[in-house]
Write an enzyme that holds these catalytic residues in place. Structure first.
Site, PDB file in Angstrom:
ATOM      1  N   LYS A   1     -18.980   6.502   3.190  1.00 53.32           N
ATOM      2  CA  LYS A   1     -18.346   7.753   2.398  1.00 53.32           C
ATOM      3  C   LYS A   1     -19.196   8.549   1.640  1.00 53.32           C
ATOM      4  CE  LYS A   1     -14.903   7.129  -1.343  1.00 53.32           C
ATOM      5  NZ  LYS A   1     -13.604   6.713  -2.081  1.00 53.32           N
TER       6      LYS A   1
ATOM      7  N   ASP B   1     -12.825   0.371  -0.121  1.00 56.05           N
ATOM      8  CA  ASP B   1     -13.848   1.182  -0.149  1.00 56.05           C
ATOM      9  C   ASP B   1     -14.469   0.510  -1.434  1.00 56.05           C
ATOM     10  OD1 ASP B   1     -11.888   3.111   1.374  1.00 56.05           O
ATOM     11  OD2 ASP B   1     -12.581   4.243  -0.152  1.00 56.05           O
TER      12      ASP B   1
ATOM     13  N   LYS C   1     -16.397   9.486   4.859  1.00 53.52           N
ATOM     14  CA  LYS C   1     -15.100  10.570   4.419  1.00 53.52           C
ATOM     15  C   LYS C   1     -15.298  11.303   3.314  1.00 53.52           C
ATOM     16  CE  LYS C   1     -11.693   8.180   1.409  1.00 53.52           C
ATOM     17  NZ  LYS C   1     -11.026   7.173   0.563  1.00 53.52           N
TER      18      LYS C   1
END
Length: 315
Positions: A224, A161, A260
């Site tokens: 995300k 990430d 996400k």
């Protein structure tokens, strides 16, 4: 008679044309999409979904699914090896204690703990997610971001990430922003890379859509919402617009991108609303524990408690 151009003029014109072409390639990508988001329209669409669609998803099966999408997260200044090891051992033990429930999708931690998690994790199918690239600000030299990401993967990270360079986005340096993300995707290779947009810092939903599209063109495997370190986390509005961007990108390219939501998911109903948005905007193809992830810590116990019908503080 036409004015004769000097060699210098010709060379400078060629350089200028090349610069314009390079600087416009991401604008050309954005031009394929309508990035002018009507915020009132989004709010009304979400209100309608909550009234008409959320009740049918408020059930045990959906809650079990959501549990299987959780990336069990600890990203605290006070994290210790003992704390992270205890969390990993809980994941290992969970299958024995709750054999009828799915395990979490991943353990998410800082890279300094990756080797410890990799050596201790015994459950097949649980990913190891690392936040890299100078999380949570992304304000660092590329050499540092590349080294951190590369070392994380060497230590056993199976998901990465990173944070989109928000400052470059706000300065409209789309080329610089996307080049940074593409360099990190090159380091990741086949390891899925999630790009955190930090939606609360982008100003409006039109910028959320632009950031989502640019991140996908720059190599994101997932987009995300948030780091959980800024003033707000995932919101229904932000997730709705990100899902729209993913859908349109898929229609343009045929490439499926995951989502996400993370940060601020404080109740099972928060998660069910986000699930409903993904279901209604993106469809069944995204309703797997691979394509939909939830970045959270507190939600795990809440889901287990509601599934089991009693308060449980397992993690």
């Amino acid at each position: 008679m036409a004015e004769k151009k000097s060699i210098k003029d010709i060379v400078m014109n060629d350089i200028d044309e090349k610069k314009i072409k390079e600087e416009s390639k991401y604008e050309q990508a954005l031009a394929k999409y309508n990035t002018n988001v009507d915020e009132k329209e989004v709010a009304e669409a979400i209100k309608k979904l909550i009234i008409e669609k959320v009740p049918e998803n408020d059930n045990v099966e959906v809650k079990k699914f959501l549990l299987g999408s959780v990336e069990l997260t600890s990203l605290s200044t006070t994290d210790t090896e003992e704390k992270i090891l205890a969390m990993t051992e809980k994941v290992n033990q969970f299958a024995n204690d709750y054999p009828n429930l799915p395990h979490v999708a991943a353990i998410c931690a800082y890279p300094v703990f990756t080797e410890l998690i990799s050596d201790s994790l015994e459950v097949d199918g649980v990913e190891i997610t690392n936040v890299t690239g100078n999380f949570p600000s992304s304000q660092s030299r590329m050499e540092v971001k590349i080294a951190e990401t590369s070392l994380s993967i060497q230590d056993g990270a199976t998901n990465i990430d990173i944070v989109m360079p928000v400052g470059k986005f706000l300065s409209e340096d789309y080329e610089g922003m996307c080049d940074d993300m593409q360099e990190l995707k090159d380091v990741c290779g086949e390891v899925p890379m999630k790009v955190i947009l930090e939606t609360c810092c982008l100003g409006n939903l039109s910028n959320v859509k632009k950031a989502a599209i640019l991140s996908m063109y720059a190599g994101a495997d997932y987009i995300k919402t948030s780091t959980g370190k800024e003033k707000a986390g995932a919101t229904p509005e932000g997730v709705y617009v990100m899902c729209q961007a993913i859908k349109e990108y898929y229609e343009q390219t045929g490439i499926q991108i995951g989502i996400k939501p993370a940060g601020g998911i404080n109740s099972t109903m928060d998660a069910i609303i986000l699930y409903t948005i993904v279901k209604e905007v993106l469809g069944e193809k995204w309703l797997t524990n691979y394509w939909l992830r939830l970045g959270t810590s507190r939600l795990t116990n809440l889901l287990i408690s509601e599934i089991e019908g009693q308060e449980i503080k397992y993690f």
